[in-house]
Enzyme design. Structure first.
Site, PDB file in Angstrom:
ATOM      1  NE  ARG A 199      -2.445  -1.429   3.357  1.00 53.50           N
ATOM      2  CZ  ARG A 199      -3.114  -2.091   4.304  1.00 53.50           C
ATOM      3  NH1 ARG A 199      -4.416  -2.258   4.203  1.00 53.50           N
ATOM      4  NH2 ARG A 199      -2.497  -2.581   5.350  1.00 53.50           N
ATOM      5  CE  LYS A 251       4.120 -18.062  13.443  1.00 52.29           C
ATOM      6  NZ  LYS A 251       5.292 -17.286  13.400  1.00 52.29           N
ATOM      7  CG  HIS A 284       8.387 -22.409  14.282  1.00 49.36           C
ATOM      8  ND1 HIS A 284       7.923 -22.354  12.991  1.00 49.36           N
ATOM      9  CD2 HIS A 284       8.528 -21.109  14.668  1.00 49.36           C
ATOM     10  CE1 HIS A 284       7.789 -21.086  12.618  1.00 49.36           C
ATOM     11  NE2 HIS A 284       8.143 -20.314  13.622  1.00 49.36           N
ATOM     12  CG  ASP A 301       5.163 -16.370  17.813  1.00 51.24           C
ATOM     13  OD1 ASP A 301       4.848 -16.000  16.665  1.00 51.24           O
ATOM     14  OD2 ASP A 301       6.241 -16.052  18.348  1.00 51.24           O
TER      15      ASP A 301
HETATM   16  C1  BG6 Z   1       8.658 -16.743  14.173  1.00 49.85           C
HETATM   17  C2  BG6 Z   1       7.980 -16.225  15.406  1.00 49.85           C
HETATM   18  O1  BG6 Z   1       7.822 -17.609  13.484  1.00 49.85           O
HETATM   19  O2  BG6 Z   1       9.835 -17.419  14.551  1.00 49.85           O
HETATM   20  C3  BG6 Z   1       8.904 -15.331  16.204  1.00 49.85           C
HETATM   21  O3  BG6 Z   1       6.814 -15.501  15.032  1.00 49.85           O
HETATM   22  C4  BG6 Z   1      10.211 -16.029  16.478  1.00 49.85           C
HETATM   23  O4  BG6 Z   1       8.296 -14.930  17.413  1.00 49.85           O
HETATM   24  C5  BG6 Z   1      10.788 -16.605  15.201  1.00 49.85           C
HETATM   25  O5  BG6 Z   1      11.093 -15.084  17.023  1.00 49.85           O
HETATM   26  C6  BG6 Z   1      12.014 -17.430  15.474  1.00 49.85           C
HETATM   27  O6  BG6 Z   1      12.642 -17.743  14.274  1.00 49.85           O
HETATM   28  P1  BG6 Z   1      14.204 -17.970  14.217  1.00 49.85           P
HETATM   29  O7  BG6 Z   1      14.456 -18.415  12.816  1.00 49.85           O
HETATM   30  O8  BG6 Z   1      14.836 -16.644  14.549  1.00 49.85           O
HETATM   31  O9  BG6 Z   1      14.515 -18.999  15.239  1.00 49.85           O
END
Ligand code: BG6
Length: 493
Positions: A45, A146, A238, A233
């Site tokens: 935007r 996500k 993950h 989150d």
């Molecule tokens: C994201 C989360 O998906 O993964 C974050 O929303 C988190 O809160 C992040 O910090 C961590 O990713 P990485 O690759 O830095 O371990």
């Protein structure tokens, strides 16, 4: 990989695009992994000119040498920007005109839409793209990020909005942990090593821990975070992905569907998480007062009950895993950064040994990727004393001349190739929400459940060690063991 591809980054002025998408595209480009005539088009935007757009693209890209600088300049020449609304056909028509201009003279038009967007505009954008920008003569792919909803029902709603417009094979749902080198290694470690394969079950493994720790709070992201909390989150996605790879049966092949079929199968064997097997925490001011508590963030409601820490135990009801606790732990504002898997084996049969520590296999996902096994050995010397030692594969030492790719580089390349192995399938997403939704609703609805406080920079709520021990984990480190790499800064290795 398809020639004549345009990557359209929707949400190009946002954080995700700036920090992850553009640097990953550039990383692939400079290493020669992208088709020669690839073009990158940003769409958002924000009104800005080409120069301003390029400034954002470059903001998180480091150019340590002249060669890098030149490459970045070339990359920028292949990039352009269109500004427009997320809910207006005219805007997407402007984008279409721009794309047709870029694609002039091409026989095929392959378009990859990368949705680096807030969830609120996700559905309208995916509909407008289909209506106005779907390639007429080429491949269409849509990469989505996500949050895929907040629970089973909202995730299905999102899925149902996508379904009429995009085929499952066109959709690439990113869980960026699946792009991490060590996560990708799990299947090889398990199925490519007979000695792991033979012991990988409830007869030999006592418990499995999957830990995610970050040393910073929600700084700047409080508004987003408060709606989701640590369970949505990082745990439902993950950590559950890591669990699935650790627990699934051997796939028939490395093809995407064979792998994902096994992943879905193991998820379907998991009952939903029971609240009695969960603790939650929220960080408070650090002990020295220098770091703020979660609720001191202006974007967070003062009465927030949002967990910034959680630990929970999942079980898998199948022949391989019945009764083995999978302990997940995740928290923000803790004492260190670390993501790792710790598989603790059962006690050695007693008799000749008294209290000999258990074997542990540790898979360090980040930082400092490594795999090590804690192993009992004879202490060299004249007595028969034992000592815990380790078999240690530390990547920086063993693979010192290889670069470990960024997760996003690996995943974007897979999406461009059309390989779904490391993306989340629709039924997989559904199965993962089913495991977490009852717990999430329980925590949301029961207002009397208040997360336990823990100081910013600590190991988490004080009850954590008792919680973990109550599921059978035995702390060997308490007996004085420390992994020797533990203290070494990564760049000194
Ligand atoms: C994201 C989360 O998906 O993964 C974050 O929303 C988190 O809160 C992040 O910090 C961590 O990713 P990485 O690759 O830095 O371990």
């Amino acid at each position: 990989l398809k020639e004549d591809t345009v990557v359209i980054v929707l949400g190009a002025s946002g954080d995700l695009a700036k920090k992850k998408t553009f640097p990953a595209l550039f990383g692939l480009w400079r290493n020669g992994f992208l088709p020669k005539n690839i073009r990158v088009v940003g769409y958002a935007r924000t009104k800005m000119d080409h120069a301003e757009f390029l400034k954002r693209v470059q903001s998180h890209i480091k150019t340590p040498t002249k060669e890098y600088e030149q490459q970045l300049e070339d990359f920028c020449k292949a990039s352009s920007y269109v500004s427009g609304q997320y809910d207006k056909d005219e805007s997407f028509q402007d984008l279409e005109k721009h794309l047709q201009e870029l694609e002039k003279g091409q026989k095929t038009t392959n378009r990859v839409f990368y949705m680096a967007l807030p969830p609120s505009v996700f559905i309208p954008v995916s509909e407008h793209l289909k209506k106005n920008n779907y390639p007429k003569n080429g491949i269409a792919r849509i990469i989505i990020e996500k949050p895929f909803g907040k629970d089973l029902a909202s995730s299905r709603e999102l899925g149902n909005a996508l379904k009429p417009n995009w085929k499952e094979e066109e959709i690439f749902r990113i869980d960026h942990y699946l792009g991490k080198e060590m996560v990708k290694n799990i299947l090889i470690l398990r199925f490519g090593n007979e000695f792991f394969g033979a012991t990988w079950n409830r007869n030999h493994i006592d418990n499995v821990q999957i830990t995610f720790k970050e040393p910073f709070g929600t700084e700047g992201r409080g508004g987003y975070f408060d709606e989701f909390g640590i369970i949505r989150d990082v745990m439902q996605n993950h950590l559950l992905q890591i669990l699935t790879l650790l627990a699934m049966e051997r796939p028939i092949s490395f093809s995407a569907e064979d792998i994902r079929n096994e992943k879905v199968r193991v998820l379907r064997g998991m009952p939903s998480i029971e609240p009695k097997n969960v603790i939650i925490g929220q960080y408070e001011k650090s002990l020295d007062g220098s770091k703020p508590g979660y609720k001191e963030d202006d974007t967070v409601p003062k009465e927030s009950r949002c967990p910034t820490f959680a630990s929970m135990v999942a079980y898998i009801k199948n022949e391989r895993w019945d009764g083995v606790p999978f302990i997940l732990k995740a928290g923000k504002a803790l004492n260190e950064q670390k993501t790792e898997v710790r598989i603790q084996f059962k006690d050695v049969t007693s008799g000749i040994f008294k209290d000999i520590p258990r074997n542990e296999l540790v898979i360090r996902v980040q930082p400092n990727e490594s795999v090590y096994i804690k192993m009992n050995s004879k202490l060299p010397g004249l007595s028969m004393q034992t000592v815990v030692t380790e078999l240690d594969l530390t990547y920086r030492r063993r693979f010192s001349d290889l670069k470990i790719p960024e997760a996003y580089e690996s995943l974007i390349l897979d999406a461009l190739k059309g390989d779904h192995s490391n993306f989340v399938r629709d039924d997989e997403l559904d199965a993962s929400w089913r495991i977490f939704t009852p717990l999430l609703h329980y925590l949301d609805e029961n207002k009397e459940i208040i997360p336990m406080g823990y100081p910013y920079g600590s190991r988490g709520p004080a009850v954590l060690d008792d919680f973990t021990s109550s599921y059978g984990y035995k702390f060997a480190d308490a007996a004085g063991y420390q992994w020797p790499q533990h203290q070494i800064e990564p760049n000194k290795l």
